[in-house]
Design an enzyme around this catalytic site. Structure first.
Site, PDB file in Angstrom:
ATOM      1  N   GLU A   1       0.813  -1.228   0.000  1.00 27.87           N
ATOM      2  CA  GLU A   1       0.000   0.000   0.000  1.00 27.87           C
ATOM      3  C   GLU A   1       0.837   1.266   0.000  1.00 27.87           C
ATOM      4  O   GLU A   1       0.526   2.226  -0.707  1.00 27.87           O
ATOM      5  CB  GLU A   1      -0.962   0.007   1.193  1.00 27.87           C
TER       6      GLU A   1
ATOM      7  N   HIS B   1      -9.703  -5.138  10.909  1.00 27.31           N
ATOM      8  CA  HIS B   1     -10.393  -4.858   9.642  1.00 27.31           C
ATOM      9  C   HIS B   1     -11.660  -4.034   9.854  1.00 27.31           C
ATOM     10  O   HIS B   1     -12.544  -4.026   9.008  1.00 27.31           O
ATOM     11  CB  HIS B   1     -10.762  -6.161   8.915  1.00 27.31           C
TER      12      HIS B   1
END
Lengths: 338, 330
Positions: free
Chosen positions: B63, B132
């Protein structure tokens, strides 16, 4: 254990006759950087420059030689030690010093400062202050050239201190995977701030990292500005013609501390003196003399640099400060979002 | 007269990207599994076939690396759309967004722009656990130089994403996994929707509930329940968090005199705190009760389904909070 290796050497630049005028031009750039940095150190001491100041003195051959291998439309991205790189890429001493002075006439209107020099006209895409964070960004600059079908090349400079952080590895990994036209230049000045190479890297040969990514590499001591140009030039051509990245490690040395607040007590005077005796700028000057470029011409060239620096200092001194009206429009393009 | 179609949230996002990519060669999509896999949540389904691998770019799991690549490309004039598989993963790209995307225009004295869109699902889903389920908007909305948008309905998802792609600044688009299948009316030939305009999605008089993204639906459900008890609340869907539509908020509170903010994520220093500050500053003389927030409980998101539901704002908790204000004894 330390692994060392020597990648195959490119054709020696000494094989072809030296273009003396070109060498004189490179020497002038190196001398300009040296003198600008010395003036910056003085200005820092008198409080004209605030914050952090990281000088390029000693490393001039790296930036000047590498950028000499570029076309004007090629891009450069570097770290916070960015004055020499900016000047070599074409930024004027006026624009640079005015920025260091925090003046409106500086390259970034006094908003960037020493660590964040940008010059769009000369494709200088900035100095960045977070170690390694600019490496993926530089890959993006190269990505854009490839996406647009242009043969522009990007040079990305960083120190060996950046080799331990993720941004370096993600950048190299993606550049190799996507065959981006970029040259990564590790300016290995042996110290990550105050910590020597031997205490930051398990393998001191930084160029070996390229092997893991299937990337070409090169490694040498940046003593000779023409050799730097030739060897970076080979990597630039690989990027331009083959769309393949290269990792080039250059051993260099900074004569000053990491920043102005660093007395550099972690190294000995003997070590420093040894490196100063191999000063690439002095070597270039001596080389010019052996090539029959007369002392008088060199002195004239140096005088022109002194005039340029004095003019830039005067310009920075006399320039106005930016006012608060500059803040909002440089934060957003268009309406402010709050 | 343009036609109106029912689209799912993910289809609305996809249409926005396709239309903008058709319109502007500089726009491309880059992220994990956006191409061959057709999108982790099928938002980009079919786009690789349509545009090819040059413009729909699959990335490795990096990322920080690919966010940085997008930023550099944007500085050179391209208009990248960077998909995070979830905003949770943007944490490892936070340096890129904070230190590069949001600051490059300022650091360069206005020489370089960063016209980039970062998008993906945000906040909780269903029992996906602690790492998450983070609501990242509270971190991003605090950063000048960014714009932050969080639509609740397909029409806004499409119109705001189109505007985001055309914006010359970095834009953070927060979606929700739980909204991707939600359907809504979307007119054909939808134009970009201007940022900074909240919408009153249910008019009312007793109190103003302010919400965005998934919580707009929770607020509407709460409003339905409250109506059965004779409490008529107004619901504002913010749509964009930065810029924030102060005017619509203040006008509503001037009318209802009470305000509750509902959002996912933690309350400490979050979007709700920002709204509470603005409301007390701008509508102090109209307020008849304190401003309350309904947010995630101040703990990491638990896996256990019952505990998870207890942590996420529910219509019941919103109703209880509203009633505390409406029936407040002075």
């Amino acid at each position: 254990m330390t692994k060392e290796s020597s990648p195959p050497a490119p054709p020696s630049p000494k094989a072809s006759p030296v273009d003396v005028e070109h060498l004189a031009h490179l020497y002038r750039q190196m001398f300009l950087i040296r003198r600008v940095e010395e003036e910056s150190a003085r200005a820092y001491a008198t409080g004209k420059i605030g914050g952090f100041l990281h000088l390029y003195i000693g490393q001039e051959a790296v930036g000047v030689g590498a950028i000499a291998a570029l076309r004007p439309d090629d891009s450069v991205v570097t770290t916070y030690r960015d004055h020499g790189i900016a000047l070599a890429k074409g930024m004027s001493a006026r624009s640079l010093l005015a920025e260091l002075w925090g003046k409106k006439t500086g390259c970034s209107q006094g908003l960037g400062g020493s660590m964040h020099l940008f010059d769009k006209e000369h494709n200088m895409l900035g100095g960045y202050g977070i170690v390694g964070g600019h490496i993926p960004l530089a890959c993006g600059v190269a990505f854009a050239a490839k996406y647009q079908g242009q043969d522009r090349v990007t040079l990305c400079f960083f120190g060996e201190g950046a080799v331990s952080i993720g941004g370096f590895h993600e950048g190299l990994s993606l550049a190799a995977l996507w065959k981006l036209p970029i040259v990564f230049i590790c300016e290995n000045n042996e110290y990550a701030m105050g910590t020597p190479l031997s205490r930051t890297l398990s393998v001191e040969d930084v160029s070996l990292k390229a092997d893991a990514y299937g990337m070409a590499r090169d490694r040498f001591v940046a003593d000779d500005v023409l050799e730097v140009q030739a060897r970076v030039g080979a990597a630039v051509e690989r990027a331009r013609k083959e769309q393949a990245p290269t990792l080039v490690e250059m051993r260099t040395y900074r004569f000053r501390g990491h920043s102005m607040s660093d007395p550099a007590k972690y190294r000995t005077q003997t070590e420093l003196d040894e490196h100063k005796q191999r000063d690439p700028m002095t070597r270039a000057r001596e080389r010019l003399l052996t090539l029959e470029y007369k002392e008088g011409r060199i002195s004239a060239l140096e005088r022109s640099v002194e005039e340029e620096v004095a003019d830039a200092v005067k310009f920075a001194d006399e320039s106005p400060e930016p006012d608060t009206s500059v803040l909002a429009p440089t934060t957003y393009d268009g309406a402010f979002a709050y | 007269m343009s036609n109106v179609r029912q689209l799912r949230f993910r289809e609305a996002l996809r249409e926005a990207m396709i239309e903008e990519m058709d319109r502007d060669e500089r726009v491309f999509l880059l992220g994990e599994e956006v191409g061959h896999y057709q999108g982790a949540y099928k938002v980009s389904e079919g786009m690789l076939d349509r545009f090819g691998a040059r413009r729909v770019v699959d990335t490795p799991i990096a990322e920080g690396g690919f966010a940085g690549i997008g930023i550099g490309a944007a500085m050179m004039g391209l208009r990248p759309i960077i998909e995070f598989m979830t905003w949770n993963f943007s944490a490892v790209a936070f340096d890129q967004i904070l230190n590069n995307a949001s600051k490059v225009r300022q650091m360069s004295g206005g020489q370089f722009n960063c016209p980039i869109v970062f998008r993906g699902p945000n906040g909780s889903a269903k029992q996906v656990g602690s790492q998450h389920s983070t609501s990242m908007e509270h971190f991003y909305a605090t950063i000048p130089g960014l714009k932050v948008i969080a639509p609740a309905f397909p029409v806004d998802a499409k119109g705001l994403l189109k505007a985001a792609i055309r914006d010359d600044n970095p834009v953070i688009l927060l979606e929700s996994e739980t909204l991707y299948s939600v359907k809504g009316d979307v007119p054909d030939n939808l134009e970009p929707i201007e940022f900074g305009r909240a919408q009153i999605v249910r008019p009312g008089s007793a109190l103003t509930i302010i919400a965005y993204s998934r919580m707009t639906h929770v607020a509407l459900e709460a409003a339905d329940q409250l109506a059965t008890e004779g409490i008529d609340v107004e619901v504002i869907d913010l749509r964009t968090l930065r810029p924030l539509d102060e005017e619509t908020i203040v006008r509503s509170v001037q009318k209802t005199h009470r305000c509750v903010v509902v959002h996912e994520g933690w309350s400490y220093g979050g979007v709700g705190a920002e709204i509470a500050d603005r409301v007390q500053r701008l509508a102090f003389d109209w307020l008849e009760a304190p401003i309350l927030r309904v947010a995630q409980l101040d703990v990491g998101m638990p896996y256990n389904a019952t505990l998870e539901q207890a942590c996420i704002p529910q219509p019941g908790r919103v109703c209880d909070t509203v009633k505390r204000l409406v029936f407040r004894e002075t």
